[in-house]
Design an enzyme around this catalytic site. Sequence first.
Site, short mmCIF file in Angstrom:
data_model
loop_
_atom_site.label_atom_id
_atom_site.label_comp_id
_atom_site.label_asym_id
_atom_site.label_seq_id
_atom_site.Cartn_x
_atom_site.Cartn_y
_atom_site.Cartn_z
N ALA A 254 29.08 36.30 39.26
CA ALA A 254 28.80 35.81 40.62
C ALA A 254 30.02 35.73 41.54
O ALA A 254 29.87 35.74 42.76
CB ALA A 254 28.14 34.44 40.54
N GLU A 278 30.15 32.89 36.27
CA GLU A 278 31.37 33.66 36.52
C GLU A 278 32.37 33.33 35.42
O GLU A 278 32.56 32.16 35.09
CB GLU A 278 31.92 33.30 37.92
CG GLU A 278 33.34 33.71 38.20
CD GLU A 278 33.62 35.22 38.09
OE1 GLU A 278 32.84 36.02 38.62
OE2 GLU A 278 34.63 35.57 37.45
N CYS A 375 29.95 48.47 42.96
CA CYS A 375 30.54 48.98 44.19
C CYS A 375 31.40 50.19 43.83
O CYS A 375 32.56 50.28 44.20
CB CYS A 375 31.36 47.89 44.86
SG CYS A 375 31.84 48.45 46.47
C1 LIG Z 1 31.89 42.74 41.58
S1 LIG Z 1 32.40 41.14 41.28
C2 LIG Z 1 31.00 40.19 41.76
C3 LIG Z 1 30.91 39.97 43.28
C4 LIG Z 1 29.87 38.91 43.63
N1 LIG Z 1 28.58 39.23 43.08
C5 LIG Z 1 29.75 38.70 45.13
O1 LIG Z 1 28.89 39.36 45.76
O2 LIG Z 1 30.47 37.89 45.69
C6 LIG Z 1 32.34 41.03 39.54
C7 LIG Z 1 32.68 39.67 38.98
O3 LIG Z 1 32.41 39.70 37.56
C8 LIG Z 1 33.33 38.86 36.93
N2 LIG Z 1 33.34 39.15 35.49
C9 LIG Z 1 34.14 40.02 34.83
N3 LIG Z 1 33.85 40.00 33.52
C10 LIG Z 1 32.84 39.13 33.34
C11 LIG Z 1 32.13 38.66 32.22
N4 LIG Z 1 32.39 39.12 30.99
N5 LIG Z 1 31.18 37.73 32.41
C12 LIG Z 1 30.89 37.26 33.64
N6 LIG Z 1 31.54 37.66 34.76
C13 LIG Z 1 32.51 38.58 34.62
C14 LIG Z 1 34.62 39.13 37.67
O4 LIG Z 1 35.55 38.08 37.47
C15 LIG Z 1 34.13 39.25 39.12
O5 LIG Z 1 34.21 38.01 39.76
#
Ligand SMILES: C[S@@+](CC[C@H](N)C(=O)[O-])C[C@H]1O[C@@H](n2cnc3c(N)ncnc32)[C@H](O)[C@@H]1O
Length: 442
Positions: A254, A278, A375
């Site tokens: 998130a 997150e 993205c």
């Molecule tokens: C593309 S961003 C999400 C953007 C968000 N949905 C928004 O619209 O504001 C991906 C997120 O996944 C998190 N992330 C990475 N590995 C993860 C994991 N194993 N479990 C949960 N979150 C994770 C990252 O820290 C990052 O904040």
Amino acid sequence: MTTAREVALDVTARVRDDDAYSNLILPSAIRDARLSSRDSGHATDLTYGALRWRGLLDAVLDECVNGPLERVDSDVRDLLRLATYELLVRRDPPHIINEWVNQANRRFRRAAGFVNATLRAVSRRTAEEWIATVTENASETHALAVRHSHPEWIVREFIELVGAGEVSDLLSANNEPPVPTLIALPGLAIRPVGAQHTEYSPYGFRSEGGSLSDVAGISDGVVRVQDEGSQLAVLVLTHAFPIQPNERWLDLCAGPGGKTALLAATGNPHGVSLEANEVLPHRAELVRRSLAPFGDSVAVSVRDGRELCAENSNTFDRILVDAPCTGLGSLRRRAESRWRKQPDDLVDLVPLQRELLSGAIGSLTVGGVVAYVTCSPLAAETTEVVAASIAEHPEAETVDTATILTTVAPSILNAQRGSAVQLYPHRHHTDAMFIQLIRRTR
Ligand SMILES: C[S@@+](CC[C@H](N)C(=O)[O-])C[C@H]1O[C@@H](n2cnc3c(N)ncnc32)[C@H](O)[C@@H]1O
């Protein structure tokens, strides 16, 4: 008094030496220097422009210095890039060379003659003439990479996706700084009267210019900056089937919470229970802040999404997996980012993406839906991840996502990619967002 050029020099040095993000440090550098609004615009264009156009600028400078450009002191090299950007891309008149020679005199006196001679050589040709010179014997891909200032491996990936005939449009769009789009969260805000609506999202609009902080609702968090593609990704999930009272929703990845806020605004009136997860604590804190307008109605957890899913099989009716990815779909937003990406980034990301998506499918109720969103348009992070996860889950199938999208955005064209949706900056004026709905059927 600090000038726009000095701000640009300082910011590019921090981007280079500290791996800073220019979009995060430039606004405070401008504030600290107390630049006028005209000079702020100049500093912004110079900084982002020279970072974005580095590939082309270096190809030209390589021709103008004796010996390899990498041997030139890095501060001097950055100054040359900024000045070359001004001369060739902004097409400012050659007398600006004196401004840069003065800067060189002040900062590194011994290099001033070298800077002067190099910039005089740059100014003898136009950008088009330089491009013709430096790409004379180059392959088509290399020539595109230089002309549009992208790493060659990214150009190759984009040709795979949109074809050689269209790739120039995509590369050009990546060099256009986007006009910020905003969202008025449904039920909490309305689009300002007279605002220019975005083409597809029913809640999106563009700012009228001026400071974003002056837009009504921004300070309360009910209006926020959000790419239209991100808005559509959430809306496709919420429109996948009619929302039933008491559904359980999960936003698995998130941080920083932009999409969670739209999920909350859409789900709360239906009595949906939403959990936002997150893995990184500081980003989970951003999610909490993003959810301030919703009180404590959304639970925020700080966990590895894979573990969370493993412990919650058969639980959620809708899950958003906005997976960590290379971000190659938002190059227009972050000036230096294209130079920081490597094909090797995929080595760790792809297995993580697969595990997150596969875990999420395992957490669905029968009839429940996952939206897998990145993205980045690269096949390795999108269609291949979906195919691998579906292969592990015979109880799940892809949903024709473009058809769902047209219920949200009837006028959208050219967004179908097999069973998924693929948006592109040059086609839709959004980030290159990939969206695939997957349903658990039994
Ligand atoms: C593309 S961003 C999400 C953007 C968000 N949905 C928004 O619209 O504001 C991906 C997120 O996944 C998190 N992330 C990475 N590995 C993860 C994991 N194993 N479990 C949960 N979150 C994770 C990252 O820290 C990052 O904040």
